[in-house]
Design an enzyme around this catalytic site. Structure first.
Site, mmCIF file in Angstrom:
data_model
loop_
_atom_site.group_PDB
_atom_site.id
_atom_site.type_symbol
_atom_site.label_atom_id
_atom_site.label_comp_id
_atom_site.label_asym_id
_atom_site.label_seq_id
_atom_site.Cartn_x
_atom_site.Cartn_y
_atom_site.Cartn_z
ATOM 1 N N CYS A 67 -0.529 4.108 2.108
ATOM 2 C CA CYS A 67 -0.340 3.906 3.552
ATOM 3 C C CYS A 67 1.105 4.195 3.970
ATOM 4 C CB CYS A 67 -0.667 2.463 3.948
ATOM 5 S SG CYS A 67 -2.198 1.816 3.275
ATOM 6 N N ASP A 68 2.055 3.718 3.165
ATOM 7 C CA ASP A 68 3.449 3.661 3.629
ATOM 8 C C ASP A 68 4.432 4.505 2.835
ATOM 9 O OD1 ASP A 68 2.637 1.802 5.561
ATOM 10 O OD2 ASP A 68 2.895 0.126 4.187
ATOM 11 N N CYS A 75 0.840 -1.205 0.000
ATOM 12 C CA CYS A 75 0.000 0.000 0.000
ATOM 13 C C CYS A 75 0.868 1.246 0.000
ATOM 14 C CB CYS A 75 -0.934 -0.002 1.209
ATOM 15 S SG CYS A 75 -2.041 1.432 1.247
#
Length: 315
Positions: A143-144, A140
């Site tokens: 997300c990261d 992701c």
């Protein structure tokens, strides 16, 4: 009726942000929710080291810590959180039948499905090693990606989501190397053009990922192989992003619920309702677009409110 059958007003299948948020709302509405955690208690977030984009956590929080807090909040209002996973369902009758671990039979007035989706990985031992260590493997970018600002990363994939994530990373990272396994993209032309026109994205067509290289704690490079020549190269990178798709955890519902061609549950637009009255869905089991903790939590709330209204209408 057999003594082994349990009657439940509101059953929640799955324990990610969608499931626990649904549980919080259902419990506060006196629906006595029973939540089965599934095969991965806490869902995908338990594999995420740092969560910095969920509102309210000023300094960020680890994925496992956040899920423990959500579970405790659901339990504080009376949610019955249990181990086990749904192995079979029958949504054809007047009440919804669900079997847990192939043995326990539940008869439910309402069911909220929050079984999520599992990211697909390449399956390389080195990839799984650094995924488990939390040291540089992710599925992701949204997300990261933030953790790799001004660094060099590698992303593998050839579809629209891979192109989208590569473009997202290009705005954060010094360099993005994109590994495409075949000799052409699967993405739409507009998405392919976007990554091709982005200066700091290097695209290596017809390349396989051979190994994720690291120092035992974090990723330092990715070894790739040119499928045409057999030549191997090492690409310096601190992050390795896998964007080859997700598999929604919905197989047990396929005989009763409308699914799209990839297995995501089709909900009535603007609601959490499925094609079966009294069965609702929240989170990534129905969402192949956003796939964020906050959107999962929002649809979990919707599912509980829809279930509450369904029960109220039944009288």
């Amino acid at each position: 009726m057999s003594e082994t059958i349990e009657k439940i007003k509101c059953l929640i299948i799955g324990s990610g942000p969608a499931g626990y948020t649904a549980a919080i709302y259902a419990a506060r509405a006196n629906m006595n929710p029973v939540l089965y955690q599934g095969t991965q208690p806490g869902g995908q977030l338990t594999t995420t080291n740092e969560v910095e984009n969920f509102p309210g956590y000023v300094d960020g929080v680890t994925g496992p810590e956040m899920m423990i807090q959500l579970q405790q909040q659901a339990q504080r209002f009376g949610t019955d959180v249990r181990d086990g996973w749904a192995t079979r369902v029958d949504f054809s009758g007047p009440f919804h039948k669900v079997w847990i671990n192939d043995t326990k039979e539940l008869h439910c007035e309402t069911v909220i499905i929050s079984t999520g989706a599992s990211a697909k990985y390449l399956g390389l031992p080195s990839e799984q090693k650094y995924l488990e260590l939390g040291g540089g493997v992710s599925a992701c970018a949204v997300c990261d990606g933030f953790f790799y600002r001004n660094q060099e990363v590698v992303i593998v994939g050839a579809g629209d989501s891979a192109c989208e994530e590569a473009h997202y990373l290009s705005k954060l990272c010094k360099k993005v190397t994109m590994l495409v396994r075949s000799d052409k993209f699967r993405a739409s032309k507009i998405m392919e053009e976007r990554v091709r026109k982005t200066e700091n994205i290097e695209i290596l067509m017809h390349h396989d990922t051979v190994e994720v290289i690291g120092d035992g704690q974090v990723v330092t490079a990715v070894k790739a192989k040119n499928k045409s020549t057999g030549a191997e190269i090492e690409i310096p990178a601190t992050g390795f992003f896998v964007a080859i798709g997700h598999t929604p955890n919905t197989a047990i519902f396929k005989d009763y619920l409308d699914l799209d061609e990839t297995g995501y549950i089709i909900n009535v637009p603007g609601s959490s309702k499925t094609n079966v009255p009294g069965v609702f869905v929240g989170g990534d089991a129905a969402d192949h677009v956003y796939r964020q903790a906050i959107t999962a939590a929002g649809t979990g709330c919707m599912a509980a409110l829809d279930a509450e209204r369904y029960l109220a209408a039944k009288g």
